[in-house]
Write an enzyme that holds these catalytic residues in place. Structure first.
Site, PDB file in Angstrom:
ATOM      1  N   LYS A   1      92.421  46.416  52.172  1.00 30.57           N
ATOM      2  CA  LYS A   1      91.315  46.616  51.234  1.00 30.57           C
ATOM      3  C   LYS A   1      90.876  48.079  51.166  1.00 30.57           C
ATOM      4  CE  LYS A   1      87.444  45.414  54.315  1.00 30.57           C
ATOM      5  NZ  LYS A   1      86.294  44.539  54.506  1.00 30.57           N
ATOM      6  N   ASP A   2      91.304  48.913  52.141  1.00 29.73           N
ATOM      7  CA  ASP A   2      90.959  50.346  52.116  1.00 29.73           C
ATOM      8  C   ASP A   2      91.928  51.170  51.264  1.00 29.73           C
ATOM      9  OD1 ASP A   2      88.839  49.913  53.857  1.00 29.73           O
ATOM     10  OD2 ASP A   2      90.009  50.400  55.660  1.00 29.73           O
TER      11      ASP A   2
ATOM     12  N   ARG B   1      79.751  45.270  46.735  1.00 29.15           N
ATOM     13  CA  ARG B   1      80.273  43.949  46.329  1.00 29.15           C
ATOM     14  C   ARG B   1      79.484  42.834  47.010  1.00 29.15           C
ATOM     15  NH1 ARG B   1      83.013  40.550  49.363  1.00 29.15           N
ATOM     16  NH2 ARG B   1      83.379  42.119  50.961  1.00 29.15           N
ATOM     17  N   ARG B   2      79.278  42.982  48.322  1.00 25.36           N
ATOM     18  CA  ARG B   2      78.519  41.954  49.044  1.00 25.36           C
ATOM     19  C   ARG B   2      77.075  41.921  48.563  1.00 25.36           C
ATOM     20  NH1 ARG B   2      81.316  43.825  54.581  1.00 25.36           N
ATOM     21  NH2 ARG B   2      83.043  42.348  54.646  1.00 25.36           N
TER      22      ARG B   2
ATOM     23  N   ARG C   1      76.134  51.497  57.847  1.00 26.06           N
ATOM     24  CA  ARG C   1      77.486  51.935  58.187  1.00 26.06           C
ATOM     25  C   ARG C   1      77.738  51.594  59.635  1.00 26.06           C
ATOM     26  NH1 ARG C   1      80.542  56.429  56.336  1.00 26.06           N
ATOM     27  NH2 ARG C   1      81.963  55.403  57.742  1.00 26.06           N
TER      28      ARG C   1
ATOM     29  N   ARG D   1      77.057  47.369  63.888  1.00 21.76           N
ATOM     30  CA  ARG D   1      76.456  46.479  62.883  1.00 21.76           C
ATOM     31  C   ARG D   1      75.792  45.269  63.538  1.00 21.76           C
ATOM     32  NH1 ARG D   1      79.801  47.058  57.328  1.00 21.76           N
ATOM     33  NH2 ARG D   1      80.479  49.191  57.637  1.00 21.76           N
TER      34      ARG D   1
ATOM     35  N   CYS E   1      87.661  51.142  45.637  1.00 17.15           N
ATOM     36  CA  CYS E   1      87.403  50.064  46.599  1.00 17.15           C
ATOM     37  C   CYS E   1      85.958  50.053  47.082  1.00 17.15           C
ATOM     38  CB  CYS E   1      88.382  50.103  47.764  1.00 17.15           C
ATOM     39  SG  CYS E   1      88.449  51.649  48.642  1.00 17.15           S
TER      40      CYS E   1
END
Length: 323
Positions: free
Chosen positions: A81-82, A129-130, A151, A157, A248
Site C-alpha cells: 500500500k506504500d 481514508r480511515r 503518526r 499508536r 496513497c
C-alpha cells in the site's frame, strides 16, 4: 563453500523488519541461500509531518528503491500500500505473496467495540481514508466521534490509548498480526464498514529488472513466492487508485475479493470508496467481473470502476489530485 548471502533491503521499523523476516525465510527456502536484512532509513521514517502533508506517495519507498538501483541490496520488501502506482522501468515487482488479513482493526480502551465507544470518543489515525469512512459511518449511525491525526509505529499508536490520550486507534490487521499483537485488537472492522487501502495486507518483493544474468535469475526465483490471486486483486485496486489520479495518502479505499462457491472461484468483485475526511460525502461503488487472467485485465477492472466513480463526482471529494 557457502553461497554469498542475498541482501534484502527493508525499512527499520519493527513491523517492516518482521514482515521482511518472513519473506527472507521464504526466499532462503526457494534459493537455498542465506538472506541478510539490510535496514534502510526512508524519508517517511524520519519526517514527523503527517503523511497527507508530505505527500504520502513513495515516502517509505524511495530510499529502498535507490539502494536497489545502486546495487547496495539485491531485493527489497515493501508494504504494497506504500508503493506509488507507477513502476520504475529498471525495477520489477517480482512477487506479491499471499495477502494477510486486509481489514482495519480498532484498538480501544476497556476492550470497546467501535459501536460501543462513548459520545465524543477520540479515535486516532494517520489516514484520510480511515477518517472519511469512520466519520461517514458515525454520521449514518448516530455516533459522535472525533478523528485525531496521529503518526508513529504500532507501539506509539497503541501507547496513545494506554496513556489515556485517545479512546481508540485504528491500525491494519496485517501489521498487528505480523508483529504478534493481534490479541490487542478490540474490534475487527468489517470491510463493509471500512474499505482498506488499495493493496493493504499485501507485501511487494521488488528487484532489479533482468539487465544481468544474475538479476534475471533472482527475479525468476523470487517469482516463486507470487500468489496469482493476490496479484490480480491488488493490481485491480491499484489501477483504480491510479485512474483516480490519487496518491496513497488520498482518502481512497479499495478491495478486490474473489467470489465463488466452495473451492471454485467464479468472479472478482472490486469495491471502491472516496470520501471527504469529515464523512459528509462518500462515493462508494462496486463492479464484478470474471477473475482477471492477465495484468491488463486486472488493470481494466480498476479503470472501469474509477470511471464510474469519477462520473459520480469522486474527484471533487479528494482534495488536491495527485500529480
Amino acid at each position: 563453500m557457502t553461497e554469498k548471502a542475498l541482501r534484502l533491503g527493508t525499512r527499520r521499523s519493527k513491523l517492516a523488519m518482521a514482515q521482511s523476516g518472513l519473506v527472507a525465510d521464504a526466499v532462503s527456502q526457494v534459493t537455498g541461500r542465506p538472506v541478510e536484512l539490510v535496514p534502510v532509513t526512508t524519508y517517511g521514517d524520519i519526517s514527523r509531518e503527517h503523511l497527507a502533508q508530505i505527500g504520502g506517495t513513495g515516502v517509505f519507498v524511495a530510499a529502498l528503491r535507490e539502494a536497489l538501483q545502486r546495487g547496495e541490496v539485491d531485493f527489497a520488501v515493501h508494504s504494497l500500500k506504500d508503493l506509488p502506482t507507477t513502476q520504475p522501468e529498471d525495477l520489477v515487482l517480482a512477487a506479491v505473496p499471499e495477502r494477510e488479513d486486509p481489514r482495519d482493526v480498532l484498538v480501544a480502551r476497556d476492550a470497546l467495540k467501535f459501536t460501543d465507544l462513548p459520545r465524543g470518543a477520540r479515535i486516532g489515525t494517520g489516514s484520510p481514508r480511515r477518517m472519511a469512512q469512520l466519520n461517514a459511518y458515525a454520521r449514518a449511525h448516530g455516533l459522535d466521534i472525533e478523528t485525531v491525526p496521529i503518526r508513529g509505529n504500532v507501539d506509539t499508536r497503541i501507547g496513545f490509548v494506554k496513556n489515556g490520550e485517545l479512546d481508540a486507534v485504528v491500525l491494519a490487521a496485517a501489521g498487528l498480526n505480523r508483529v504478534g499483537r493481534s490479541d490487542e485488537a478490540t474490534d475487527f472492522l468489517s470491510v463493509d464498514t471500512i474499505l482498506p487501502a488499495p493493496g493493504q495486507g499485501a507485501l511487494a518483493v521488488e528487484c532489479r529488472a533482468g539487465h544481468t544474468a544474475q538479476d534475471a535469475a533472482l527475479a525468476a526465483e523470487l517469482a516463486e513466492l507470487d500468489d496469482p490471486h493476490t496479484r490480480a486483486a491488488v493490481t485491480a485496486e491499484r489501477s483504480l487508485l491510479a485512474a483516480l489520479e490519487a496518491g496513497c495518502s488520498a482518502p481512497v479505499g479499495a478491495l478486490a475479493d474473489l467470489l465463488g462457491d466452495g473451492r471454485i472461484v467464479k468472479e472478482m468483485r472490486l469495491r471502491g470508496v472516496v470520501g471527504r475526511t469529515d464523512g459528509s460525502a462518500l462515493v462508494q461503488l462496486s463492479t464484478t467481473g470474471p477473475v482477471p487472467q492477465t495484468h491488463d485485465q486486472a488493470m481494466a477492472l480498476g479503470r472501469e470502476l474509477a470511471t464510474e466513480m469519477l462520473a459520480q463526482g469522486a474527484a471533487g471529494l479528494m482534495g488536491e489530485r495527485a500529480q
